[in-house]
Design a protein around this motif. Structure first.
Motif, short mmCIF file in Angstrom:
data_model
loop_
_atom_site.label_atom_id
_atom_site.label_comp_id
_atom_site.label_asym_id
_atom_site.label_seq_id
_atom_site.Cartn_x
_atom_site.Cartn_y
_atom_site.Cartn_z
N ALA A 16 0.83 -1.21 0.00
CA ALA A 16 0.00 0.00 0.00
C ALA A 16 0.86 1.25 0.00
CB ALA A 16 -0.94 0.01 1.21
N ALA A 17 0.27 2.33 -0.50
CA ALA A 17 0.91 3.66 -0.48
C ALA A 17 -0.16 4.71 -0.65
CB ALA A 17 1.96 3.80 -1.58
N GLU A 18 0.11 5.90 -0.14
CA GLU A 18 -0.76 7.04 -0.40
C GLU A 18 -0.59 7.49 -1.84
OE1 GLU A 18 -0.57 10.33 2.31
OE2 GLU A 18 0.07 9.02 3.96
N TYR A 19 -1.68 7.94 -2.44
CA TYR A 19 -1.59 8.58 -3.75
C TYR A 19 -0.82 9.90 -3.59
CZ TYR A 19 -4.90 5.55 -6.25
OH TYR A 19 -5.51 4.50 -6.87
N PRO A 20 0.17 10.16 -4.44
CA PRO A 20 0.87 11.45 -4.39
C PRO A 20 -0.01 12.56 -4.95
CG PRO A 20 1.71 10.11 -6.21
CD PRO A 20 0.73 9.25 -5.47
N LEU A 21 -0.49 13.43 -4.07
CA LEU A 21 -1.47 14.44 -4.46
C LEU A 21 -0.79 15.74 -4.87
CD1 LEU A 21 -3.96 13.86 -1.51
CD2 LEU A 21 -4.13 12.95 -3.84
N PRO A 22 -1.46 16.55 -5.69
CA PRO A 22 -0.95 17.90 -5.98
C PRO A 22 -0.83 18.72 -4.70
CG PRO A 22 -2.64 17.28 -7.56
CD PRO A 22 -2.65 16.23 -6.48
N ASP A 23 -0.05 19.80 -4.76
CA ASP A 23 0.27 20.56 -3.54
C ASP A 23 -0.72 21.68 -3.26
OD1 ASP A 23 0.96 22.16 -5.62
OD2 ASP A 23 3.01 22.57 -4.96
N TYR A 24 -2.00 21.39 -3.32
CA TYR A 24 -3.01 22.31 -2.84
C TYR A 24 -4.12 21.51 -2.19
CZ TYR A 24 -5.99 21.24 -6.93
OH TYR A 24 -6.77 20.61 -7.87
N GLU A 25 -4.93 22.16 -1.41
CA GLU A 25 -5.95 21.47 -0.62
C GLU A 25 -7.17 21.16 -1.48
OE1 GLU A 25 -8.41 22.04 3.59
OE2 GLU A 25 -6.89 23.49 2.96
N GLY A 26 -7.61 19.91 -1.45
CA GLY A 26 -8.84 19.54 -2.12
C GLY A 26 -10.04 19.81 -1.23
N ASN A 27 -11.23 19.35 -1.71
CA ASN A 27 -12.45 19.68 -0.99
C ASN A 27 -13.35 18.46 -0.69
OD1 ASN A 27 -14.29 21.55 0.19
ND2 ASN A 27 -15.54 21.44 -1.64
N PRO A 28 -12.85 17.31 -0.30
CA PRO A 28 -11.44 16.96 -0.16
C PRO A 28 -10.97 16.12 -1.34
CG PRO A 28 -12.75 15.36 0.98
CD PRO A 28 -13.73 16.30 0.29
N TRP A 29 -9.65 15.82 -1.38
CA TRP A 29 -9.14 14.85 -2.34
C TRP A 29 -9.82 13.51 -2.09
CZ3 TRP A 29 -6.64 16.46 -6.41
CH2 TRP A 29 -5.90 17.63 -6.37
N SER A 30 -10.27 12.86 -3.16
CA SER A 30 -11.02 11.63 -2.98
C SER A 30 -11.11 10.86 -4.29
CB SER A 30 -12.43 11.91 -2.44
OG SER A 30 -13.05 12.96 -3.16
N GLN A 31 -11.47 9.59 -4.17
CA GLN A 31 -11.64 8.71 -5.32
C GLN A 31 -13.05 8.16 -5.31
OE1 GLN A 31 -9.77 4.50 -5.73
NE2 GLN A 31 -8.39 5.86 -6.84
N TRP A 32 -13.76 8.31 -6.43
CA TRP A 32 -15.18 7.96 -6.48
C TRP A 32 -15.52 6.94 -7.56
CZ3 TRP A 32 -18.69 9.74 -2.93
CH2 TRP A 32 -18.24 10.75 -2.09
N GLY A 33 -14.57 6.57 -8.41
CA GLY A 33 -14.88 5.64 -9.49
C GLY A 33 -13.87 4.51 -9.56
N GLU A 34 -14.27 3.41 -10.22
CA GLU A 34 -13.41 2.25 -10.36
C GLU A 34 -12.27 2.52 -11.34
OE1 GLU A 34 -15.67 -1.08 -11.62
OE2 GLU A 34 -16.74 -1.31 -9.72
#
Length: 383
Positions: A16-34
């Motif tokens: 496992a690993a965290e997804y490397p996200l862009p350097d700004y705040e999401g609302n929130p960063w999330s995954q909703w699709g397969e």
């Protein structure tokens, strides 16, 4: 980002690993699709910032040869997005492979709050080329509507989609919209079906002969063939629920699905019979089928309460006997190692090799009040 070997649990090995996200705040960063597993072994998925205005989504690739999870391209860069326009803060529809093994999916508004007075024109069908890492715009199939759901025909020539009106019925809080068929190569819409009885708008089940099925308000199924021929199938979904997720077709075998209201598992047989396989432990938003058709995989608690359902379990179901087995309690190994509470999943995908399951997990930092905002990819080796 390199996936970390978290060791064995319940007889399987978890990376496992965290997804490397862009350097700004999401609302929130999330995954909703397969996501989708490619024939060459790579796994492609997406994470969005959940924003409406200027919202965007990124594609990611995981390569098992290197164990690297890489952020590749931003969707809005390829869609003539101008600053201040309504954006595409999610990919909600599953990713599917077309006849050329490119990935077809759809954008989705990040938030519909304020969308009526915005520049929003509707969501796009897009194709992601896993060789060039470019996104190609296939157009807006239904003007002014979002696309939370799509599937592909067995010959990979036709996209079956559900498009929803962003103006939700305030009284019922139920989406309204249409079913559509589009050419997978061009995005050209070849059929629209706007039956009022259509409900759910979260998945299209495709039979081995290419018929597309969607949920109707009495538990029956609306059915449409690639040529546009329509009918209603009286096979009632478990408990009169509506379709939330279904497995892809595997040759001439059965297809499996899950419903909401109630949360239940069912088999749609090759003879057209819907067979109730029992209630689920919680809300399931994604379901996978092994290449041999013998096992269904899912993670209950999609919207964040997976840890309360036995440690965010990855569950396997024997399709012949219906027996269920917990393969791994994902939060029990991910939280101590990564400091992230693995809340739930909207993406459970079986690798073509049959020996690995990919699970995308929304979560928050341990000890914080966050339920979403951090996204983790888990790769579970079955042997």
């Amino acid at each position: 980002m390199t996936l970390e070997d978290l060791g064995e649990t319940d007889g399987v090995r978890v990376h496992a690993a965290e997804y490397p996200l862009p350097d700004y705040e999401g609302n929130p960063w999330s995954q909703w699709g397969e996501g989708v597993a490619l024939p060459d072994g790579r796994y492609v998925s997406a994470v969005g910032d959940h924003l409406g205005q200027d919202g965007t989504t990124w594609f990611y690739e995981y390569d098992p040869a290197t164990d690297e999870l890489t952020r590749t391209v931003e969707v809005s860069e390829f869609l003539d997005h101008e600053d201040g326009d309504w954006g595409f803060g999610k990919i909600h529809a599953p990713m599917v492979l077309d006849a050329d093994c490119s990935i077809v999916t759809a954008t989705y508004w990040g938030s519909r709050r304020g969308i009526e007075d915005s520049s929003y024109e509707g969501d796009h069908l897009v194709r992601y080329d896993p060789i060039t890492r470019e996104v190609h715009d296939l157009g807006i199939p239904v003007e002014g509507f979002g696309i939370p759901s799509l599937s592909i025909s067995p010959d990979r020539r036709y996209i079956y989609g559900e498009a929803v009106d962003p103006s939700t019925d305030a009284a019922t809080e139920a989406d309204t919209g249409v079913f559509f068929i589009a050419d997978a190569a061009t995005g050209e819409v070849t059929h629209l079906d706007d039956r009022d009885e259509h409900v759910g708008f979260r998945d299209v089940l495709v039979t081995s002969d290419g018929e597309a099925l969607y949920a109707m308000n009495d538990g029956s199924l609306g059915a449409v063939r690639p040529d546009g021929a329509e009918r209603v199938i009286d096979a009632v979904l478990p408990g009169g629920g509506w379709l939330r997720s279904a497995t892809p077709t595997r040759g001439q075998g059965a297809v499996y699905g899950v419903t909401r209201d109630p949360d239940a598992l069912f088999e749609y047989s090759t003879s057209g019979e819907s067979i109730d396989m029992g209630e689920l432990e919680g809300y399931v938003a994604s379901i996978a089928l092994s290449p041999d058709g013998e096992t269904v995989f899912y993670v209950p608690g999609a919207h964040g309460n997976g840890p309360e359902l036995g440690g965010t379990p990855l569950i396997a179901v024997d399709t012949a006997s219906g027996e269920r087995t917990v393969l791994a309690r994902l939060n029990d190994v991910i939280e101590p190692a990564l400091g992230v509470v693995a809340g739930g999943s909207f993406s459970v995908v079986a690798a073509p090799s049959g020996d690995r399951i990919y699970v995308g997990l929304n979560g928050g930092r341990s000890g914080s009040d966050e339920e979403f905002g951090t996204v983790v990819l888990a790769a579970i080796d079955l042997s």
